[in-house]
Write an enzyme that holds these catalytic residues in place. Structure first.
Site, PDB file in Angstrom:
ATOM      1  N   LYS A 117       8.398 -12.993  24.117  1.00 43.57           N
ATOM      2  CA  LYS A 117       7.134 -13.599  23.680  1.00 43.57           C
ATOM      3  C   LYS A 117       5.996 -12.599  23.862  1.00 43.57           C
ATOM      4  O   LYS A 117       5.978 -11.830  24.829  1.00 43.57           O
ATOM      5  CB  LYS A 117       6.888 -14.869  24.503  1.00 43.57           C
ATOM      6  N   SER A 192       4.048 -23.360  22.551  1.00 43.91           N
ATOM      7  CA  SER A 192       3.514 -22.125  21.997  1.00 43.91           C
ATOM      8  C   SER A 192       4.557 -21.035  21.782  1.00 43.91           C
ATOM      9  O   SER A 192       4.312 -20.099  21.033  1.00 43.91           O
ATOM     10  CB  SER A 192       2.429 -21.578  22.925  1.00 43.91           C
ATOM     11  N   SER A 216       5.758 -25.288  26.580  1.00 42.92           N
ATOM     12  CA  SER A 216       5.797 -24.266  25.531  1.00 42.92           C
ATOM     13  C   SER A 216       7.157 -23.623  25.317  1.00 42.92           C
ATOM     14  O   SER A 216       7.346 -22.897  24.351  1.00 42.92           O
ATOM     15  CB  SER A 216       4.768 -23.171  25.828  1.00 42.92           C
TER      16      SER A 216
END
Lengths: 538, 570
Positions: A117, A192, A216
């Site tokens: 990420k 996210s 997330s």
């Protein structure tokens, strides 16, 4: 070449092993689970398969890397999972091959292609948290989790898209691009960590790292039909994770199997002297939980006490999600679990408390992005203008909104009413979880109130989007570990949309989650959640 | 009000910066903040030309005294002590003053994304030491908080500090006011001691004056070497009433941190910084007046003058019915103009939005840990002063000796060797102090060991050598080292020092008298000359007797008897 890459999450786009047609969705919901392998064989660990095939000489790391790179090339135009793809993938793969050919040892993640990420620092590789203010920023150091991955031979294939600084549930709040859900390109992958989840679902990488502040990792895992593991707070070092809400943030793992998520977690876990909130708890060898199906007894989960959280199946939850969760509960029962309903009276208080705490901490954590030392700066005639313009133009709308909310909540005169109150709620939630977990080994709930929704659907309705976090935020407030794994499909998209089951464990008891999760996954009829063909790619 | 002017900050300067720094620390690099020349109207440089004044003008001192006696100042002091730990508070960067800009920095103290603070245990150690030295109660469980504000020298946008639960609180400190300022003993309350981190420094490339917080330069640079250096902030109760008391309070803080070894306490380097909060009120009034903060105090004498200036300024405003012009503000001490000037006015209370630092666990320690630190504390200035006083030294001696920890330690060693207390004090305060001052040395630089000073004092006391010879030897010993005994032998100071070895000494007055009588009888001519007024001849007789005694006669005894005989009217 591709066939060497067991498990059968085919890299070819056609023919694609579809999960089932919509007809099967109904049949899944009504069929009782069975221990027999269905027509689709249960998913296999890609990490173990890679290790086996590399060590046996069946394939090379270079070949594996090439196949993933070409897969990324093919699918990225539609999916947009990655903000950056590493230029060093082949080089790193070749180094592994050389080590193997020289008879030298390789790490347990050798050749494993890993997405990271974009809010997790990677040395020399752009790390922007999908924010304009950090565009082109390249950190001078690796996050501890990344460092560990690299030390074990893992190959960081690239940086995955996300909601800016982790603030969002759809990945639409990225400053750079919108990621599509591999199950239906018109839908969001969740967020996210949407890029990390979608990349694993689309087989652009074997496993990936995400971060989970309020869900997330788990919610996009649910939306994309992959396994998402949120470890106990403190299990994985946060050093190098760009802070959103420090007391809630954890680095989490995505995989196409529970075993993969567990092995990745094992690789990145452990005390880190650079993070004083990291725990000194022993890290068990999660790999031993991934037994093969042959060794399962008839009731492999006999005696495991499972609490189904009553409040998570109340109104506001889609009926498809509700029935999939109930089916999952039945499946666990069939495996020998003792499933009862439990109540968490403080459950509904979590969401507002979460948004107060997370916003407050983020308003502080994002102060460092001031345009003075790094990141994008805007010329200004005086200091306040410099701050205003750099931050005003560098941050997106969602980030600004949360900074404003957090600044407000921490302001003199409001602190007691908001931040302090939220902390009290947090204590209450911890207590309720503790009580529930005193009587149960794990708790289960849906991972999200619905399956993936349409891109743009909740963009202008932040409250509706925030409400979607109801299943997950409490777990962060309590700091507990949780795993989300696909448990069924609901109608939608070209071939159904996956629904995830959330299992919550006691602090530092990821072991139980992984054991239960693995057996659940391996025995679920029709498992093998592979998204449908990506249109225009084949 | 403060309109610091910034224009560009070069983008991506940083990447290059950090990468370079992680590899080499040789080149000096700055993070630059470019500014436009100020167009604001504050005049500042002209103020430096003004003559020194200690109080606003146009008031005869008698009249001023008349006004001042109706008011009482209420003063509290915040002291920032930079700790002499080897690393910064939350990272392993070296804590070194005076390095090239931005060479002692890392991702943590630069506030890079993803970097986290990790507390150095040494900071807690020093916090406990200082807390105990200031008679505070320690919090066995305290925590860190974030104090939030934006400024280019604050990399994270917040300072890690302690807000509602400081490591130590509720103490006091005792000071002696020097005699020249009226003398007396005062006790000042200590509200709290807390741990925090320092900010970086803004460097102004032009010689711009920023007494009004105006940054009147074209290019401003940020040096982050100091960012993250550990500080202890000591907050006093508002117990202080005058500039003299404040200066003495500050000096005591400096002494204490130096005694404890937690800081070098150097004000010029900024290792010890005092901010003064001051208000005045008519005597008898219970409520406090409007508080003004004074910064930029680089010496205790400046602090004293700044406070006296401020008291006068405020008293005059009161007296002229303009008390409303005393506003909550920060004023700077302008050393050139000898006055305080407005730096920034505070519009309402600053809201720092404190909240618990989530990156750091609570600071928890045990009573045993506190006790072990208490046991390791050195004797502190106040205890030393009281001990010296009890030994019979006058207060001026006491204050001098206890002022500097190395002088006090030296003195203690000298008297530990059995030296006479008063003599030891005198030597240290007069000749040795003068020598140190002349040579610009500190006591730790001199070659004379406490052992030898004790020997020297003993030799003079038992009259082995005269005080005059003693002084000669002293300066040689200070500069070159060596022993008193060796010096006496080497310099053939035997004349006056035959008794250095007591077993050889002739101390029998009868025997000495015999020799004297013999010499006198053998020298009738000299005797006659002496008695007729040529008293210088005493030396001749002394010499003769010494010769006869082979230098062994006790000189004092000899001289005493000789004088009796010479002056006897027989």
């Amino acid at each position: 070449m591709l066939s060497t890459l067991q498990p059968p999450r085919s890299l070819t786009l056609l023919p694609f092993r579809r999960f089932h047609g919509s007809k099967t969705i109904a049949s899944l919901a009504s069929s009782s689970p069975t221990l027999d392998a269905s027509s689709v064989s249960p998913p296999q660990s890609q990490i173990l398969t890679t290790r086996r095939s590399l060590l046996s000489g069946e394939t090379t790391a270079s070949e594996i890397a090439k196949s993933y790179l070409s897969r990324i090339r093919l699918t990225e135009p539609q999916l947009k999972c990655f903000l950056h793809v590493s230029e060093n993938v082949l080089k790193e793969a070749q180094e592994i091959d050389q080590r193997i050919s020289r008879g030298e040892g390789v790490g347990p993640l050798a050749g494993v292609v890993i997405g990271v990420k974009d809010n997790i620092c990677t040395e020399g590789m752009p790390s922007t948290a999908a924010s304009r203010i950090l565009e082109h920023y390249r950190p001078p150091f690796d996050a501890t989790a990344v460092k560990k991955i690299k030390e074990m031979g893992g190959i960081v294939v690239g940086k995955t898209n996300m909601d800016e600084f982790g603030m969002g549930s759809t990945t639409e709040a990225s400053a750079f691009q919108v990621t599509a859900n591999p199950w239906d390109l018109t839908r969001v992958p969740g967020g996210s960590s949407g890029g990390s989840a979608a990349a694993v679902a689309a087989n652009q990488c074997m496993v990936s790292l995400g971060s989970d502040t309020g869900g997330s990792v788990r919610q996009p895992a649910s939306f994309c039909g992959v396994v998402g593991l949120k470890p106990t707070y403190g299990r994985v070092s946060r050093f190098g994770l760009m802070a959103y809400a420090s007391s809630l943030d954890v680095i989490g793992c995505f995989g196409s199997t529970v075993a993969d998520a567990g092995m990745l977690l094992h690789a990145v876990s452990g005390y880190d002297r650079f993070d004083s909130t990291s725990s000194k708890q022993d890290v068990p060898e999660f790999e031993s939980q991934s037994l093969s199906m042959d060794s399962f007894e008839s009731k492999p989960l006999k005696g495991v006490r499972v609490g189904l959280i009553r409040e998570t199946l109340e109104e506001g939850v889609d009926s498809g999600v509700r029935s999939a969760t109930q089916e999952a509960a039945s499946h666990l029962e069939a495996l020998g679990c003792l499933v009862t309903e439990v109540s968490l009276p403080s459950f509904s208080l979590g969401l507002p408390a979460y948004y107060v705490i997370a916003s407050s901490e983020s308003s502080s954590n994002l102060s460092r992005y001031d345009g003075v030392r790094y990141g994008n700066q805007v010329m200004a005639d005086e200091l306040n203008k410099l701050y205003e313009c750099s931050r005003g133009q560098g941050f997106g709308g969602e980030v600004k909104m949360r900074i404003l909310m957090g600044t407000y909540a921490l302001s003199a005169g409001y602190y007691d009413a908001y931040y302090k109150r939220a902390q009290q709620v947090r204590t209450l939630i911890r207590k309720d979880f503790k009580a529930a977990l005193d009587h149960n080994d794990i708790l289960i709930s849906p991972a999200a109130p619905s399956a993936a929704y349409k891109i743009g659907e909740k963009k202008d309705d932040p409250l509706a989007m925030y409400a979607g976090d109801i299943m997950t935020v409490n777990v962060n407030l309590a700091g507990l570990p949780a795993i989300v794994l696909p448990c069924g499909l609901v109608e939608g998209g070209p071939s159904g949309l996956p629904v995830g089951l959330q299992m919550i464990g006691a602090a530092f008891d990821e072991e139980t989650l992984l054991k239960v999760g693995h057996i659940f996954e391996q025995t679920l009829k029709g498992s093998g959640f592979v998204p449908p063909t990506l249109p225009n790619v084949a | 009000m403060s309109t610091t002017l910034f224009r560009t900050i070069q983008p991506n300067h940083f990447t290059l910066l950090t990468n370079a720094l992680l590899r080499t620390r040789r080149t000096s690099r700055h993070i630059s903040v470019r500014c436009q020349t100020s167009t604001t109207t504050q005049q500042s440089s002209s103020q430096q030309q003004q003559p020194r004044t200690s109080a606003p003008k146009n008031h005869g001192s008698n009249k001023l005294d008349e006004i001042l006696k109706d008011y009482e100042a209420v003063i509290g002091i915040e002291t920032h002590v930079q700790l002499s730990t080897s690393t910064k508070a939350f990272c392993s960067c070296p804590n070194s003053y005076g390095s090239h800009p931005n060479t002692s920095i890392c991702p943590v103290c630069m506030g890079l994304p993803g970097a986290l603070p990790v507390l150095s245990s040494k900071v807690v150690d020093f916090g406990v030491r200082l807390g105990l030295a200031l008679n505070c109660s320690l919090s066995l469980k305290s925590k860190f908080d974030r104090k939030q504000y934006f400024y280019p020298d604050l990399p994270k946008g917040y300072q890690i500090s302690q807000f509602d639960v400081p490591i130590a609180s509720g103490g006091y400190v005792d000071v002696d006011i020097p005699l020249e300022f009226g003398g007396g003993h005062r006790r000042f309350g200590i509200t709290r001691v807390h741990m925090e981190e320092d900010a970086g420094k803004l460097l102004h490339s032009d010689a711009g004056d920023y007494s009004q917080a105006m940054i009147v330069s074209k290019l401003d640079l940020v040096d982050l070497n100091r960012a993250g250096v550990p500080l202890l902030e000591i907050v006093s109760e508002p117990d202080i009433r005058s500039g003299v008391e404040a200066a003495e309070y500050g000096s005591e803080m400096q002494r204490i941190v130096r005694y404890l070894g937690v800081s070098n306490g150097n004000m010029q380097e900024g290792s010890l910084r005092c901010d003064v909060n001051i208000s005045i009120r008519p005597i008898g009034q219970a409520e406090f007046g409007t508080k003004v903060e004074i910064k930029n105090l680089n010496a205790f004498s400046a602090m004293s003058r700044a406070i006296d200036y401020e008291i006068t300024r405020q008293a005059l405003l009161y007296n002229q019915g303009q008390a409303d012009q005393i506003v909550t503000e920060t004023r700077l001490w302008d050393e050139g103009a000898q006055k305080t000037v407005t730096m920034r006015k505070k519009e309402g209370l600053a809201d720092y939005r404190y909240f618990p630092e989530p990156d750091l666990p609570e600071v928890i320690f045990t009573q045993e840990y506190v006790d072990s630190i208490r046991a390791s504390l050195p004797e502190l200035p106040e205890a030393k002063r009281r001990r010296y006083e009890a030994m019979g030294l006058g207060i001026q001696d006491v204050l001098f000796l206890a002022n500097d920890v190395s002088v006090a330690e030296y003195f203690d060693e000298v008297i530990g060797k059995g030296a006479d207390v008063k003599s030891a004090a005198n030597w240290l305060m007069s000749d040795i102090a003068a020598y140190l001052k002349n040579e610009e040395l500190s006591i730790s630089d001199v070659k004379l060991t406490p052992q030898e000073l004790a020997e020297l004092i003993a030799a003079i006391k038992d009259e082995t050598i005269s005080g005059k010879i003693g002084k000669q030897i002293l300066f040689e010993l200070l500069a070159k080292g060596g022993t008193v005994q060796g010096m006496i032998k080497e310099k053939d100071l035997v004349q006056a020092s035959s008794c250095y070895f007591p077993q050889n000494c002739i101390t029998d007055p009868v025997e000495i008298e015999k020799m004297i009588m013999k010499v006198i009888s053998e020298s009738p001519k000299q005797l006659e000359q002496y008695r007729s007024g040529k008293t210088k001849l005493q030396g001749f007789f002394t010499g003769q007797v010494m010769k006869m005694s082979k230098g062994k006669a006790n000189p004092a005894l000899l001289n005493k008897i000789l004088l009796e005989k010479l002056n006897a009217k027989d």
